[in-house]
Design an enzyme around this catalytic site. Structure first.
Site, PDB file in Angstrom:
ATOM      1  N   GLU A   1       5.134  -4.832   6.634  1.00 37.64           N
ATOM      2  CA  GLU A   1       4.524  -5.767   8.031  1.00 37.64           C
ATOM      3  C   GLU A   1       5.635  -5.797   8.931  1.00 37.64           C
ATOM      4  O   GLU A   1       5.363  -5.656  10.099  1.00 37.64           O
ATOM      5  CB  GLU A   1       4.088  -7.018   7.473  1.00 37.64           C
ATOM      6  CG  GLU A   1       3.600  -7.786   8.558  1.00 37.64           C
ATOM      7  CD  GLU A   1       2.901  -9.147   8.171  1.00 37.64           C
ATOM      8  OE1 GLU A   1       1.667  -9.429   8.312  1.00 37.64           O
ATOM      9  OE2 GLU A   1       3.690 -10.070   7.875  1.00 37.64           O
TER      10      GLU A   1
ATOM     11  N   CYS B   1       3.620 -17.304  12.919  1.00 40.67           N
ATOM     12  CA  CYS B   1       2.762 -16.440  12.712  1.00 40.67           C
ATOM     13  C   CYS B   1       1.345 -17.441  13.045  1.00 40.67           C
ATOM     14  O   CYS B   1       0.072 -16.838  12.631  1.00 40.67           O
ATOM     15  CB  CYS B   1       2.609 -16.124  11.115  1.00 40.67           C
ATOM     16  SG  CYS B   1       4.084 -14.723  10.960  1.00 40.67           S
TER      17      CYS B   1
HETATM   18 NI    NI Z   1       2.098 -11.898  11.598  1.00 42.89          NI
END
Ligand code: NI
Length: 134
Positions: A123, A32
């Site tokens: 998410e 990420c």
């Molecule tokens: Ni992400």
């Protein structure tokens, strides 16, 4: 009584802490923290809790709720880079937690005060956060 609406948006982000090295960011945030960003197909549930209005039979008119969600959040975030394009994330890491918090803050101003607002943000298919103002 609770009523809710599901909306989606697609956004890019990068999780990192300024001042940390790329190696430290990679250690903490993994993929990420990829400097060139990556995207998610976010699913946002917006829940409103309160009494049923005896005149309308509604907690809140879901057409009105839809407009609030779109105007305040999904039209702003969709197909954007959260780090670069959205002023609310300046200096704030756009984690799912912080996205839910920003969305709640943007929408809570528009929801009648006697109603409780909750944001549930997916998410991924497996990772969910929920925020109700605290
Ligand atoms: Ni992400």
């Amino acid at each position: 009584m609770k009523v809710g609406r599901r909306e989606t948006f697609n956004s890019a982000h990068r999780l990192y802490k300024e001042g940390w090295s790329d190696a430290k960011n990679l250690e903490v945030f993994g993929k990420c923290s990829n400097p060139n960003y990556h995207g998610h197909n976010y699913v946002m549930e917006t829940w409103v809790e309160g009494p049923v209005n005896p005149d309308t039979g509604y907690v809140i008119d879901l057409k009105i709720l839809k407009q609030i969600i779109r105007t305040e959040v999904t039209d702003k975030f969709d197909h954007r880079n959260l780090n670069l394009d959205i002023p609310e994330f300046e200096g704030i890491n756009p984690t799912a937690e912080n996205i839910a918090k920003v969305a709640w803050e943007l929408m809570s101003k528009k929801i009648p005060a006697h109603l409780k607002l909750t944001i549930r943000l997916w998410e991924t298919e497996n990772n969910i956060v929920e925020y109700s103002g605290n």
